[in-house]
Design an enzyme around this catalytic site. Structure first.
Site, PDB file in Angstrom:
ATOM      1  N   GLY A   1      -0.354  -1.436   1.060  1.00 38.51           N
ATOM      2  CA  GLY A   1      -0.908  -1.948  -0.191  1.00 38.51           C
ATOM      3  C   GLY A   1      -0.033  -1.748  -1.402  1.00 38.51           C
ATOM      4  O   GLY A   1       0.799  -0.839  -1.451  1.00 38.51           O
ATOM      5  N   ALA A   2      -0.231  -2.604  -2.409  1.00 35.42           N
ATOM      6  CA  ALA A   2       0.393  -2.450  -3.732  1.00 35.42           C
ATOM      7  C   ALA A   2      -0.513  -1.555  -4.584  1.00 35.42           C
ATOM      8  O   ALA A   2      -1.610  -1.182  -4.165  1.00 35.42           O
ATOM      9  CB  ALA A   2       0.556  -3.817  -4.379  1.00 35.42           C
TER      10      ALA A   2
ATOM     11  N   ASN B   1      -1.838  -2.218  -7.685  1.00 38.63           N
ATOM     12  CA  ASN B   1      -2.666  -2.774  -8.754  1.00 38.63           C
ATOM     13  C   ASN B   1      -4.162  -2.821  -8.415  1.00 38.63           C
ATOM     14  O   ASN B   1      -4.997  -2.684  -9.274  1.00 38.63           O
ATOM     15  CB  ASN B   1      -2.151  -4.155  -9.178  1.00 38.63           C
TER      16      ASN B   1
ATOM     17  N   LYS C   1      -1.410   2.227   4.696  1.00 33.62           N
ATOM     18  CA  LYS C   1      -0.592   3.022   3.778  1.00 33.62           C
ATOM     19  C   LYS C   1      -0.733   2.460   2.355  1.00 33.62           C
ATOM     20  O   LYS C   1      -0.248   1.375   2.058  1.00 33.62           O
ATOM     21  CB  LYS C   1       0.891   2.997   4.159  1.00 33.62           C
ATOM     22  N   PRO C   2      -1.396   3.226   1.482  1.00 33.29           N
ATOM     23  CA  PRO C   2      -1.493   2.781   0.086  1.00 33.29           C
ATOM     24  C   PRO C   2      -0.138   2.930  -0.595  1.00 33.29           C
ATOM     25  O   PRO C   2       0.759   3.606  -0.082  1.00 33.29           O
ATOM     26  CB  PRO C   2      -2.480   3.776  -0.541  1.00 33.29           C
TER      27      PRO C   2
ATOM     28  N   GLU D   1       2.416   4.638  -2.985  1.00 31.38           N
ATOM     29  CA  GLU D   1       2.509   6.064  -3.340  1.00 31.38           C
ATOM     30  C   GLU D   1       2.034   6.313  -4.774  1.00 31.38           C
ATOM     31  O   GLU D   1       1.678   7.426  -5.139  1.00 31.38           O
ATOM     32  CB  GLU D   1       3.962   6.530  -3.184  1.00 31.38           C
TER      33      GLU D   1
ATOM     34  N   PRO E   1      10.789  -8.764  -2.419  1.00 31.34           N
ATOM     35  CA  PRO E   1      11.847  -8.026  -1.683  1.00 31.34           C
ATOM     36  C   PRO E   1      11.282  -7.149  -0.568  1.00 31.34           C
ATOM     37  O   PRO E   1      11.835  -7.112   0.539  1.00 31.34           O
ATOM     38  CB  PRO E   1      12.508  -7.175  -2.773  1.00 31.34           C
ATOM     39  N   THR E   2      10.170  -6.449  -0.834  1.00 24.46           N
ATOM     40  CA  THR E   2       9.562  -5.628   0.220  1.00 24.46           C
ATOM     41  C   THR E   2       9.038  -6.524   1.331  1.00 24.46           C
ATOM     42  O   THR E   2       9.193  -6.219   2.520  1.00 24.46           O
ATOM     43  CB  THR E   2       8.412  -4.769  -0.359  1.00 24.46           C
TER      44      THR E   2
ATOM     45  N   GLU F   1       1.178 -11.015   1.395  1.00 24.50           N
ATOM     46  CA  GLU F   1       0.612 -11.384   0.087  1.00 24.50           C
ATOM     47  C   GLU F   1       1.584 -10.883  -0.965  1.00 24.50           C
ATOM     48  O   GLU F   1       1.592  -9.696  -1.291  1.00 24.50           O
ATOM     49  CB  GLU F   1      -0.755 -10.731  -0.101  1.00 24.50           C
TER      50      GLU F   1
ATOM     51  N   GLY G   1       4.465 -11.735  -4.490  1.00 23.90           N
ATOM     52  CA  GLY G   1       4.402 -11.982  -5.929  1.00 23.90           C
ATOM     53  C   GLY G   1       4.353 -13.449  -6.309  1.00 23.90           C
ATOM     54  O   GLY G   1       4.330 -14.339  -5.450  1.00 23.90           O
TER      55      GLY G   1
ATOM     56  N   CYS H   1      -1.032 -10.299  -9.210  1.00 23.25           N
ATOM     57  CA  CYS H   1      -0.034 -11.145  -8.552  1.00 23.25           C
ATOM     58  C   CYS H   1      -0.191 -12.619  -8.886  1.00 23.25           C
ATOM     59  O   CYS H   1       0.785 -13.349  -9.000  1.00 23.25           O
ATOM     60  CB  CYS H   1      -0.124 -10.951  -7.055  1.00 23.25           C
TER      61      CYS H   1
ATOM     62  N   GLU I   1      -5.800 -14.378   3.271  1.00 26.40           N
ATOM     63  CA  GLU I   1      -6.836 -13.363   3.330  1.00 26.40           C
ATOM     64  C   GLU I   1      -8.148 -14.002   2.915  1.00 26.40           C
ATOM     65  O   GLU I   1      -8.176 -15.073   2.311  1.00 26.40           O
ATOM     66  CB  GLU I   1      -6.493 -12.200   2.387  1.00 26.40           C
TER      67      GLU I   1
END
Ligand code: NDP
Length: 484
Positions: free
Chosen positions: A149-150, A152, A175-176, A178, A230-231, A249, A251, A283, A458
């Site tokens: 997850g991102a 926001n 994994k949220p 950090e 990029p990720t 999902e 940007g 986003c 989603e």
């Protein structure tokens, strides 16, 4: 440490700590103070999470769908009952104002759990007659899935992924970001309380390498990422090695087109919601606002007045309309974009500077006019409260310019002429379009991007495709004919 969780991770139904993992601080963006200290997941924690997910998933998949759905509905009810506490935690985690988190985060997470809890039992295969022989199909879960997850919308992102994953019989290791690791741990506790068997929703916290380790594990069948392009590119490539399914999902740099005949106040409201909600960290924001020349001056006047009146302040105060950015690093990035826009010749209409509130990471809501397509501000995602207003003359021109971007997440059109609205959205390259509205993403509607903004969808029934695979079963009803 006002928000310290019991431990850094939630695995196999319980909190887990491993102090060998690299420590990291969680910071409340409203004041800059440290509110929790966690450890990144070690290989041992990641292994425990994946092993328990693999174990638990087999039994879960064998349950009746209606039973799986019932667990999700109970979790949704708990989210709604605890909305106030969860919203306060989300506000500490992200810095988003309570005015928003009370209505947008746990509440939309609960929507997803209710929607997919109800949908679980309706997902069936089909029978295909072949004149005697026939084929039937079964929708099967994918197995162990990974969600990343991102920062926001931590609760919403975790629910948008876990609700369909669990409804259709998968296990999810999540994994949220950090930067915002707290809310998802609460969600994991709630799932257990709602009756979800241990191991089906595990949370492992940490930085990028933790995500990377999950994505490349042989037990993982699918990766669903919400994050930057990029990720996304890196995670998609890593998943491809193992032929894993993905949902990306990513940007955007979405166009919001305002025609001369649009209702002025609605168009201004749409542009403000699409640039300033969550301090611009959304986003699908309409960050390229194309305004037709006939309405442009009135639009800018109204926009400037309303923007200058936005109430910035402590996000824990319910009267606050805009909180800080999520981190000092994000604030620096956004301020650098503002300086760059000025240097490239954009005209600053309002805002443009850091705002002094409680030593938090606050930024004034900012509007630039006279932005041109070649400026960095019109090409790169800023992810902050910075609106770029561009002029246009006619319909064909604005459609071509709106599409001249590598992104394709969303787009909006404000006009009183509905025939034109439909004609325009038919030509816009975007996964989601709004007509006389902006940034509404109900769980009933598919959500996702085209071009570099992502792959897969989603929410809605479309998610069935992305969290199950279809098995074909051919049934022979006569003797087998062979040429040998
Ligand atoms: P990032 O891409 O930086 O990070 C997203 C997640 O991926 C984080 O959990 C991050 O961990 C993790 N990660 C980083 N590197 C790797 C790797 N190599 N392998 C696996 N996981 C990795 O995004 P942000 O968190 O900065 O979020 C902002 C971005 O997210 C914006 O571009 C925004 O547009 C997009 N977004 C898209 C949405 C959509 O639905 N389309 C919705 C919301 C945001 P860590 O943070 O610990 O480094």
């Amino acid at each position: 440490m006002i928000a310290q969780p019991t431990a850094s991770h939630f695995v196999d139904g319980a909190f887990v700590e491993d102090a060998e993992g690299a420590p990291f601080d969680v910071i409340f963006p409203g004041t800059g103070e440290v509110i929790a200290r966690l450890h990144a997941a070690t290989p041992a924690v990641i292994e425990a999470a994946l092993a328990s997910a693999e174990r638990a998933q087999r039994d879960w998949a064998a349950r009746k769908p209606v039973e799986r759905g019932r667990v999700l509905l109970r979790a949704a009810a708990l989210l709604r009952d605890r909305n106030r506490d969860l919203s306060e935690l989300e506000t500490l985690d992200t810095g988003k104002p309570l005015q928003e988190t009370l209505v947008a985060d746990a509440a939309s997470g609960a929507d997803a759990l209710e929607y997919f809890g109800g949908l679980a039992a309706t997902v069936t295969g089909e029978a295909i007659p072949l004149g005697g022989d026939f084929v039937y199909t079964i929708r099967e879960p994918l197995g162990v899935c990974v969600g990343i997850g991102a920062w926001n919308y931590p609760t919403q992102i975790a629910c948008w992924k876990s609700a369909p994953a669990l409804a259709f019989g998968n296990a999810l290791v999540f994994k949220p970001s950090e930067v915002t690791p707290l809310a998802t741990l609460k969600l994991a506790e709630i799932f257990i309380e709602a009756g979800l068997p241990p191991g089906l929703f595990n949370v492992v916290n940490g930085m990028g390498p933790v995500g990377a380790a999950l994505v490349t594990d042989r037990r993982v069948a699918k990766v669903s990422l919400t994050g930057s392009v990029p990720t996304g590119r890196r995670v998609y490539a890593a998943a491809a090695e193992g032929m894993r399914q993905v949902t990306m999902e990513l940007g955007g740099k979405s166009p919001l087109i305002v025609f001369d005949d649009a209702d002025l106040d609605s168009a201004v409201s749409g542009a403000m919601l699409g640039n300033f909600y969550s301090a611009g960290q959304v986003c699908s924001n309409g960050t390229r606002v194309f305004v037709q020349k006939g309405i442009r001056d009135r639009f800018l006047d109204r926009l400037a007045a309303r923007t200058a009146a936005i109430r910035l302040g402590d996000p824990r105060d319910e009267a606050t309309q805009m909180g800080p950015l999520v981190s000092a690093a994000q604030l620096d990035k956004v301020l650098a974009h503002v300086e760059g826009a000025k240097a490239e010749g954009a005209r600053l209409v309002t805002g443009g500077a850091r705002a002094a509130v409680n030593s938090g990471f606050f930024m004034q809501p900012t509007v630039f006019a006279d932005v041109t397509d070649d400026m960095t501000l019109a090409r790169e995602e800023v992810f902050g409260p910075v609106m770029a207003v561009l002029d246009f003359t006619d319909e064909a021109e604005v459609i071509a310019r709106a599409n001249a971007t590598e992104f394709g997440l969303a787009a909006g059109v404000f006009t009183a002429d509905l025939a034109r609205a439909h004609r325009v959205v038919a030509q816009l390259q975007a996964g989601t379009c709004w007509i006389n509205a902006y940034n509404l993403t109900p769980v009933e509607a598919p959500f996702g991007g085209v071009k570099m903004s992502g792959i897969g969808r989603e929410n809605s029934r479309a998610a069935v495709e992305h969290w199950t695979h279809v098995k074909s079963v051919y049934v022979g009803t006569g003797p087998v004919e062979a040429p040998y």
